[in-house]
Design a protein around this motif. Structure first.
Motif, PDB file in Angstrom:
ATOM      1  N   TYR A  55       0.853  -1.190   0.000  1.00  0.00           N
ATOM      2  CA  TYR A  55       0.000   0.000   0.000  1.00  0.00           C
ATOM      3  C   TYR A  55       0.893   1.246   0.000  1.00  0.00           C
ATOM      4  CZ  TYR A  55      -4.291   2.622   0.998  1.00  0.00           C
ATOM      5  OH  TYR A  55      -5.386   3.463   0.916  1.00  0.00           O
ATOM      6  N   PRO A  56       0.587   2.247  -0.827  1.00  0.00           N
ATOM      7  CA  PRO A  56       1.451   3.427  -0.943  1.00  0.00           C
ATOM      8  C   PRO A  56       1.581   4.207   0.368  1.00  0.00           C
ATOM      9  CG  PRO A  56      -0.097   3.314  -2.776  1.00  0.00           C
ATOM     10  CD  PRO A  56      -0.549   2.298  -1.774  1.00  0.00           C
ATOM     11  N   LEU A  57       2.799   4.608   0.687  1.00  0.00           N
ATOM     12  CA  LEU A  57       3.042   5.306   1.948  1.00  0.00           C
ATOM     13  C   LEU A  57       2.289   6.630   2.036  1.00  0.00           C
ATOM     14  CD1 LEU A  57       6.900   4.838   2.487  1.00  0.00           C
ATOM     15  CD2 LEU A  57       5.020   3.262   2.990  1.00  0.00           C
ATOM     16  N   THR A  58       2.267   7.387   0.944  1.00  0.00           N
ATOM     17  CA  THR A  58       1.583   8.682   0.951  1.00  0.00           C
ATOM     18  C   THR A  58       0.096   8.502   1.203  1.00  0.00           C
ATOM     19  OG1 THR A  58       3.206   9.650  -0.552  1.00  0.00           O
ATOM     20  CG2 THR A  58       1.088  10.754  -0.385  1.00  0.00           C
ATOM     21  N   LYS A  59      -0.501   7.542   0.518  1.00  0.00           N
ATOM     22  CA  LYS A  59      -1.943   7.302   0.689  1.00  0.00           C
ATOM     23  C   LYS A  59      -2.234   6.812   2.101  1.00  0.00           C
ATOM     24  CE  LYS A  59      -5.950   5.233  -1.611  1.00  0.00           C
ATOM     25  NZ  LYS A  59      -6.777   6.177  -0.869  1.00  0.00           N
ATOM     26  N   ALA A  60      -1.404   5.927   2.615  1.00  0.00           N
ATOM     27  CA  ALA A  60      -1.597   5.417   3.975  1.00  0.00           C
ATOM     28  C   ALA A  60      -1.523   6.551   4.987  1.00  0.00           C
ATOM     29  CB  ALA A  60      -0.530   4.367   4.284  1.00  0.00           C
ATOM     30  N   THR A  61      -0.596   7.459   4.782  1.00  0.00           N
ATOM     31  CA  THR A  61      -0.434   8.601   5.685  1.00  0.00           C
ATOM     32  C   THR A  61      -1.659   9.496   5.642  1.00  0.00           C
ATOM     33  OG1 THR A  61       1.976   8.552   5.434  1.00  0.00           O
ATOM     34  CG2 THR A  61       0.995  10.618   6.207  1.00  0.00           C
ATOM     35  N   GLU A  62      -2.119   9.818   4.425  1.00  0.00           N
ATOM     36  CA  GLU A  62      -3.288  10.695   4.297  1.00  0.00           C
ATOM     37  C   GLU A  62      -4.541  10.039   4.873  1.00  0.00           C
ATOM     38  OE1 GLU A  62      -2.906  13.751   3.572  1.00  0.00           O
ATOM     39  OE2 GLU A  62      -0.797  13.452   3.046  1.00  0.00           O
ATOM     40  N   ASP A  63      -4.691   8.753   4.652  1.00  0.00           N
ATOM     41  CA  ASP A  63      -5.837   8.018   5.214  1.00  0.00           C
ATOM     42  C   ASP A  63      -5.870   8.169   6.729  1.00  0.00           C
ATOM     43  OD1 ASP A  63      -6.419   7.115   2.674  1.00  0.00           O
ATOM     44  OD2 ASP A  63      -5.663   5.072   2.999  1.00  0.00           O
ATOM     45  N   LEU A  64      -4.699   8.003   7.352  1.00  0.00           N
ATOM     46  CA  LEU A  64      -4.639   8.016   8.809  1.00  0.00           C
ATOM     47  C   LEU A  64      -4.800   9.426   9.369  1.00  0.00           C
ATOM     48  CD1 LEU A  64      -4.344   5.683  10.791  1.00  0.00           C
ATOM     49  CD2 LEU A  64      -1.917   6.247  11.013  1.00  0.00           C
ATOM     50  N   VAL A  65      -4.283  10.405   8.662  1.00  0.00           N
ATOM     51  CA  VAL A  65      -4.445  11.802   9.098  1.00  0.00           C
ATOM     52  C   VAL A  65      -5.926  12.179   9.110  1.00  0.00           C
ATOM     53  CG1 VAL A  65      -4.055  14.206   8.411  1.00  0.00           C
ATOM     54  CG2 VAL A  65      -2.145  12.593   8.451  1.00  0.00           C
ATOM     55  N   LYS A  66      -6.665  11.709   8.109  1.00  0.00           N
ATOM     56  CA  LYS A  66      -8.111  11.987   8.072  1.00  0.00           C
ATOM     57  C   LYS A  66      -8.835  11.362   9.259  1.00  0.00           C
ATOM     58  CE  LYS A  66      -8.529  12.521   3.055  1.00  0.00           C
ATOM     59  NZ  LYS A  66      -9.045  11.909   1.798  1.00  0.00           N
ATOM     60  N   GLN A  67      -8.376  10.173   9.657  1.00  0.00           N
ATOM     61  CA  GLN A  67      -9.011   9.489  10.790  1.00  0.00           C
ATOM     62  C   GLN A  67      -8.621  10.117  12.131  1.00  0.00           C
ATOM     63  OE1 GLN A  67      -8.500   5.142  10.726  1.00  0.00           O
ATOM     64  NE2 GLN A  67      -8.152   5.284   8.514  1.00  0.00           N
ATOM     65  N   HIS A  68      -7.377  10.607  12.210  1.00  0.00           N
ATOM     66  CA  HIS A  68      -6.859  11.122  13.486  1.00  0.00           C
ATOM     67  C   HIS A  68      -6.158  12.469  13.277  1.00  0.00           C
ATOM     68  CE1 HIS A  68      -7.597   7.138  15.237  1.00  0.00           C
ATOM     69  NE2 HIS A  68      -6.989   6.632  14.176  1.00  0.00           N
ATOM     70  N   GLU A  72      -1.821  14.568  13.395  1.00  0.00           N
ATOM     71  CA  GLU A  72      -1.271  14.718  12.042  1.00  0.00           C
ATOM     72  C   GLU A  72       0.251  14.805  12.049  1.00  0.00           C
ATOM     73  OE1 GLU A  72      -1.488  17.545   8.049  1.00  0.00           O
ATOM     74  OE2 GLU A  72      -2.816  17.974   9.749  1.00  0.00           O
ATOM     75  N   LYS A  73       0.808  15.623  12.899  1.00  0.00           N
ATOM     76  CA  LYS A  73       2.265  15.818  12.924  1.00  0.00           C
ATOM     77  C   LYS A  73       2.979  14.491  13.176  1.00  0.00           C
ATOM     78  CE  LYS A  73       5.937  18.158  15.488  1.00  0.00           C
ATOM     79  NZ  LYS A  73       6.247  19.042  16.644  1.00  0.00           N
ATOM     80  N   GLU A  74       2.518  13.758  14.184  1.00  0.00           N
ATOM     81  CA  GLU A  74       3.172  12.497  14.550  1.00  0.00           C
ATOM     82  C   GLU A  74       3.006  11.448  13.444  1.00  0.00           C
ATOM     83  OE1 GLU A  74       2.201  14.739  18.271  1.00  0.00           O
ATOM     84  OE2 GLU A  74       1.108  14.219  16.448  1.00  0.00           O
ATOM     85  N   ILE A  75       1.816  11.397  12.841  1.00  0.00           N
ATOM     86  CA  ILE A  75       1.571  10.435  11.763  1.00  0.00           C
ATOM     87  C   ILE A  75       2.498  10.699  10.587  1.00  0.00           C
ATOM     88  CG2 ILE A  75      -0.117   9.700  10.022  1.00  0.00           C
ATOM     89  CD1 ILE A  75      -2.295  10.248  12.216  1.00  0.00           C
ATOM     90  N   ARG A  76       2.649  11.947  10.220  1.00  0.00           N
ATOM     91  CA  ARG A  76       3.496  12.280   9.068  1.00  0.00           C
ATOM     92  C   ARG A  76       4.974  11.965   9.343  1.00  0.00           C
ATOM     93  NH1 ARG A  76       0.548  14.355   5.219  1.00  0.00           N
ATOM     94  NH2 ARG A  76      -1.350  15.554   5.695  1.00  0.00           N
TER      95      ARG A  76
END
Length: 206
Positions: A55-68, A72-76
């Motif tokens: 699964y693409p890292l960028t998409k995974a990051t954006e998915d998780l930022v939307k959920q939490h 955002e800072k820590e997820i990125r």
């Protein structure tokens, strides 16, 4: 006992010291309780393993930022500063790897759960990754351990007889999955224990 002719190494936790705590203990200012909560509820092992399966890292990051969005800072930082999670080589195991290769008695390959996007960073950092006859990277195959498909693919790609192979992994779940296909398994806990367990299969390292 069947004579072993192939050794299959996992990488992270066996040959390479990878640990997100190296980054996030600093992010959470030494508060292990907050860090553990973050790993248990936000950037979880299951989430990271999804990227190991392609699964693409960028998409995974954006998915998780939307959920939490609060995190955002820590997820990125998880993939943005991913290289800081890499420790050094686990030298005792690297020494064993070199002895196996130098003996010229075994086919030595690697099977790793690793994102195809971050694996090149490890390849630049660890010269011993060039020693393997081949490396199967889960993120390049869109599957991962412990799914049966990745073990079957490894056997086929490197022309391995399961009953003549040993698989070394620090995750017991992955060993048990390999065992179901007839592959011998060694649950890695330390280089010293690994050397002793290899001797049980009549593999001499001297």
């Amino acid at each position: 006992m069947t004579k072993i002719n192939t050794i299959i190494f996992d990488l992270g936790g066996v040959l390479i010291d990878w640990n997100p705590e190296y980054l996030f203990l600093e992010v959470f200012k030494g508060d292990r309780q907050k860090m553990r909560w973050f790993f248990d509820h936000i950037c979880t092992s299951d989430w990271n393993e999804n990227q190991d399966a392609g699964y693409p890292l960028t998409k995974a990051t954006e998915d998780l930022v939307k959920q939490h969005p609060k995190y955002e800072k820590e997820i990125r930082l998880f993939y943005g500063e991913w290289e800081r999670m890499l420790g050094g080589a686990i030298q005792g195991t690297v020494d064993i790897l070199k002895k196996l290769i130098d003996s010229k008695q075994y086919k030595v390959v690697a099977l790793t759960n690793w994102s195809a996007e971050t694996f090149p960073i490890a390849q630049e950092k660890f010269e011993f990754l060039e020693w393997f006859e081949g490396i199967l990277v889960s993120g390049e195959e869109n599957t991962r351990k412990p799914f049966e498909a990745i073990y079957k693919l490894t056997l086929k790609r490197f022309n391995i007889d399961a009953e003549k192979a040993i698989f070394i992994d620090d995750n017991l779940r992955n060993i048990e999955a390999a065992n179901k296909l007839g592959i011998h398994g060694i649950h890695f806990t330390s280089a010293e224990n690994l050397e002793n367990q290899l001797k049980n299969y009549n593999i001499q390292l001297s």
